[in-house]
Enzyme design. Structure first.
Site, mmCIF file in Angstrom:
data_model
loop_
_atom_site.group_PDB
_atom_site.id
_atom_site.type_symbol
_atom_site.label_atom_id
_atom_site.label_comp_id
_atom_site.label_asym_id
_atom_site.label_seq_id
_atom_site.Cartn_x
_atom_site.Cartn_y
_atom_site.Cartn_z
ATOM 1 C CE LYS A 165 31.893 45.244 27.498
ATOM 2 N NZ LYS A 165 32.509 43.925 27.710
ATOM 3 C CB THR A 196 36.850 36.636 33.209
ATOM 4 O OG1 THR A 196 35.518 37.145 33.281
ATOM 5 C CG2 THR A 196 37.503 37.079 31.916
ATOM 6 C CG ASN A 229 37.113 40.005 37.498
ATOM 7 O OD1 ASN A 229 37.099 39.277 36.511
ATOM 8 N ND2 ASN A 229 36.461 39.691 38.600
HETATM 9 N N1 LIG Z 1 35.388 41.309 34.214
HETATM 10 C C1 LIG Z 1 34.934 40.409 33.345
HETATM 11 O O1 LIG Z 1 34.104 39.564 33.681
HETATM 12 C C2 LIG Z 1 35.436 40.375 31.949
HETATM 13 C C3 LIG Z 1 36.457 41.195 31.510
HETATM 14 N N2 LIG Z 1 36.915 41.096 30.237
HETATM 15 C C4 LIG Z 1 37.953 41.956 29.732
HETATM 16 O O2 LIG Z 1 39.149 41.810 30.492
HETATM 17 C C5 LIG Z 1 39.868 43.043 30.493
HETATM 18 C C6 LIG Z 1 40.136 43.447 31.925
HETATM 19 O O3 LIG Z 1 38.877 43.590 32.589
HETATM 20 P P1 LIG Z 1 38.747 43.481 34.165
HETATM 21 O O4 LIG Z 1 39.838 42.656 34.713
HETATM 22 O O5 LIG Z 1 37.349 43.132 34.443
HETATM 23 O O6 LIG Z 1 38.946 44.993 34.571
HETATM 24 P P2 LIG Z 1 39.437 45.592 35.974
HETATM 25 O O7 LIG Z 1 38.888 46.950 36.023
HETATM 26 O O8 LIG Z 1 39.136 44.673 37.088
HETATM 27 O O9 LIG Z 1 41.024 45.668 35.788
HETATM 28 C C7 LIG Z 1 41.584 46.358 34.732
HETATM 29 C C8 LIG Z 1 43.089 46.250 34.826
HETATM 30 O O10 LIG Z 1 43.629 46.864 33.642
HETATM 31 C C9 LIG Z 1 44.524 47.884 34.012
HETATM 32 N N3 LIG Z 1 44.476 48.977 33.050
HETATM 33 C C10 LIG Z 1 43.523 49.921 32.876
HETATM 34 N N4 LIG Z 1 43.889 50.809 31.940
HETATM 35 C C11 LIG Z 1 45.114 50.394 31.504
HETATM 36 C C12 LIG Z 1 46.044 50.874 30.560
HETATM 37 N N5 LIG Z 1 45.810 52.008 29.878
HETATM 38 N N6 LIG Z 1 47.196 50.162 30.358
HETATM 39 C C13 LIG Z 1 47.464 49.028 31.066
HETATM 40 N N7 LIG Z 1 46.634 48.555 31.997
HETATM 41 C C14 LIG Z 1 45.483 49.208 32.194
HETATM 42 C C15 LIG Z 1 44.043 48.345 35.389
HETATM 43 O O11 LIG Z 1 45.086 49.028 36.090
HETATM 44 C C16 LIG Z 1 43.669 47.019 36.011
HETATM 45 O O12 LIG Z 1 44.799 46.358 36.520
HETATM 46 C C17 LIG Z 1 38.993 44.029 29.692
HETATM 47 O O13 LIG Z 1 39.372 44.031 28.347
HETATM 48 C C18 LIG Z 1 37.607 43.434 29.834
HETATM 49 O O14 LIG Z 1 36.748 43.847 28.797
HETATM 50 C C19 LIG Z 1 36.440 40.132 29.378
HETATM 51 C C20 LIG Z 1 35.459 39.281 29.760
HETATM 52 C C21 LIG Z 1 34.821 39.381 31.057
HETATM 53 O O1 LIG Z 2 29.265 38.724 32.066
HETATM 54 C C1 LIG Z 2 28.732 39.248 31.125
HETATM 55 O O2 LIG Z 2 27.535 39.203 30.899
HETATM 56 C C2 LIG Z 2 29.528 40.044 30.120
HETATM 57 C C3 LIG Z 2 30.992 40.067 30.337
HETATM 58 C C4 LIG Z 2 31.621 40.976 29.320
HETATM 59 O O3 LIG Z 2 31.290 42.133 29.251
HETATM 60 C C5 LIG Z 2 32.600 40.444 28.381
HETATM 61 O O4 LIG Z 2 32.710 39.230 28.222
HETATM 62 O O5 LIG Z 2 33.278 41.256 27.735
#
Ligand SMILES: NC(=O)C1=CN([C@@H]2O[C@H](COP(=O)(O)OP(=O)(O)OC[C@H]3O[C@@H](n4cnc5c(N)ncnc54)[C@H](O)[C@@H]3O)[C@@H](O)[C@H]2O)C=CC1
Ligand SMILES: O=C(O)CCC(=O)C(=O)O
Length: 425
Positions: A117, A201, A232
């Site tokens: 990571k 995801t 996302n």
């Molecule tokens: N993008 C991916 O493929 C994956 C994401 N994740 C996890 O899912 C979660 C969200 O990731 P994404 O959707 O990719 O990120 P993103 O950047 O697309 O969206 C993040 C969201 O969380 C909100 N956010 C940020 N800081 C915040 C706070 N302090 N309080 C409340 N909301 C807050 C943002 O406003 C936004 O709506 C993370 O924990 C990430 O590690 C897990 C597996 C894969």
């Molecule tokens: O797509 C990947 O390789 C990793 C996604 C990721 O960072 C997660 O699952 O937290």
């Protein structure tokens, strides 16, 4: 881009060190499986942790030096794999914990990877496109010696996206003097991305929700769903839940939440959200993230950041099922409280594994130079997730533990066995 306002909840809570709590569960999982203490010594920290300084020329002519990290938890099973996070609250311990979770995730869904990571302390919402490109390229130059298509393969995470992956892939290809699509996943389709990666995801979370709902006799049609985070993971999930006939009654972003007991207009919100998953700043009647988590609902999905369900609010959670799309949203203490209250908690290392699963598919397609249709990707993802959900659920039943501990037991066993066969322990 959204108007600048402070987040209504902060990520970093010194009382909830995500690395420490992960280590505690790993220790318990290994103990229950009968592994000796040296296995814990090997797995409790990443094998490698690189800290880098990245100088970036800002638009105003100044140079700003950013701090970044890349953690490689364990590569006994295969190359390390995991996203890169751009967020102001990134810490070294958080990145370490995130890399450990990647090892577990890859073990649970049986991918030939270990966990890695990365993270950079920055606020991309306050940076221009050019500054972000310079930062992304600078990060790749700084970590280039330890990453690569057969060593460690990055991907998107919080506040990073396919454009950032494209810049990073281009920078690596220049260093490698080779076109290297397999260096990174989550790329745009035209650069070797995979169909279905953007929504993967959320697709995986949707499958886990469906399977968990079956176990609890809850019909998805008409079920009241609350989702924290509209990026996302959260926004695609809102769409999938809406399409499945569920009523999405609450969503939030970093600045607050929206609530409507009749169900929110998801298509409208998707249309209005910005590239950082911000939408609530457009509305006057908002609720706080704290209030959102405590809404009366059937299914709660934290899909934002760590440490959102803690011992302070776990007793107020009203959902029957909590499915963790985010990494580490529930503390150890809160997991115990929710379990004791009979709430079914589907843990992050299982529920959010759809992303890395389709990243693996993307990497396989890059390696073979032959690309699959969206239907093929979805069919394969469905099989992996249903199978993994059932394995974790059944392990939890047979071992009489909660699903988080069951998932950790499956994840650590795989990496422990690979390390043992290699003669490391
Ligand atoms: N993008 C991916 O493929 C994956 C994401 N994740 C996890 O899912 C979660 C969200 O990731 P994404 O959707 O990719 O990120 P993103 O950047 O697309 O969206 C993040 C969201 O969380 C909100 N956010 C940020 N800081 C915040 C706070 N302090 N309080 C409340 N909301 C807050 C943002 O406003 C936004 O709506 C993370 O924990 C990430 O590690 C897990 C597996 C894969
Ligand atoms: O797509 C990947 O390789 C990793 C996604 C990721 O960072 C997660 O699952 O937290």
């Amino acid at each position: 881009m959204a108007a600048e306002k402070g987040a209504d909840n902060k990520t970093t809570d010194v009382n909830h060190d995500v690395l420490k709590s992960t280590q505690t569960i790993i220790h318990e999982a290994l103990e229950r499986l009968g592994y000796p203490e040296e296995v814990y010594e090997l797995l409790k920290e990443p094998l490698r942790m690189l800290t880098v300084k990245i100088p970036v020329k800002m638009d105003d002519g100044s140079t700003k030096v950013f701090t970044g990290y890349r953690a490689q938890h364990n590569d006994a099973v295969g190359p390390t794999k995991g996203g890169v996070r751009f967020h102001p609250d990134v810490t070294e311990n958080e990145v370490k914990a995130l890399s450990i979770w990647m090892t577990l995730k890859c073990g649970i869904v049986n991918l030939p990877y270990g966990g890695g990571k990365g993270g950079i302390i920055c606020d991309p919402r306050k940076m221009s496109f050019r500054e972000l490109e310079n930062l992304s390229r600078g990060y790749v130059r700084a970590i280039s010696q330890i990453v690569g298509p057969t060593k460690d393969i990055p991907a998107p995470d919080v506040f990073t996206n396919s454009q950032i992956m494209a810049w990073m892939m281009d920078e690596y290809s220049r260093i490698d003097e080779f076109n290297s699509p397999g260096f990174i996943t989550g790329k745009p389709l035209v650069l070797g991305g995979s169909h279905g990666r953007e929504s993967a995801t959320a697709k995986g979370v949707t499958i886990c929700i469906r399977e968990a709902a079956k176990k609890r006799g809850i019909k998805l049609e008409g079920a009241r769903v609350v989702i924290q985070g509209f990026g996302n993971a959260g926004s695609f999930l809102a769409k999938f839940m809406h399409d499945a006939g569920a009523k999405v009654i609450g969503i939030s972003d970093a600045y607050g939440g929206l609530y409507d007991e009749e169900g929110l207009d998801i298509d409208y919100l998707l249309d209005r959200r910005d590239s950082f998953g911000t939408v609530t700043t457009l509305f006057k009647n908002t609720i706080s993230n704290k209030e959102l988590l405590e809404l009366d609902c059937d299914i709660l999905v934290p899909a934002a950041i760590e440490n959102q369900i803690t011992e302070e609010n776990a007793n107020n959670i009203k959902a029957k099922i909590v499915v963790e799309a985010a990494n580490g949203p529930t503390t150890l203490e809160a997991t115990e409280i929710l379990t004791n209250r009979g709430i079914l908690l589907v843990p992050d290392v299982l529920a959010s594994s759809g992303g890395v699963t389709v990243s693996y598919f993307e990497w396989v397609q890059n390696n073979q130079g032959y690309y699959w249709t969206e239907e093929e990707v979805e069919e394969k993802l469905e099989k992996v997730l249903v199978n993994s959900f059932n394995t974790v659920y059944q392990t939890a039943q047979s071992r009489r533990v909660n699903m988080r501990l069951a998932a950790y037991m499956i994840g650590v066993r795989r990496v422990a066995e690979a390390s043992r066969f290699r003669g490391w322990i």
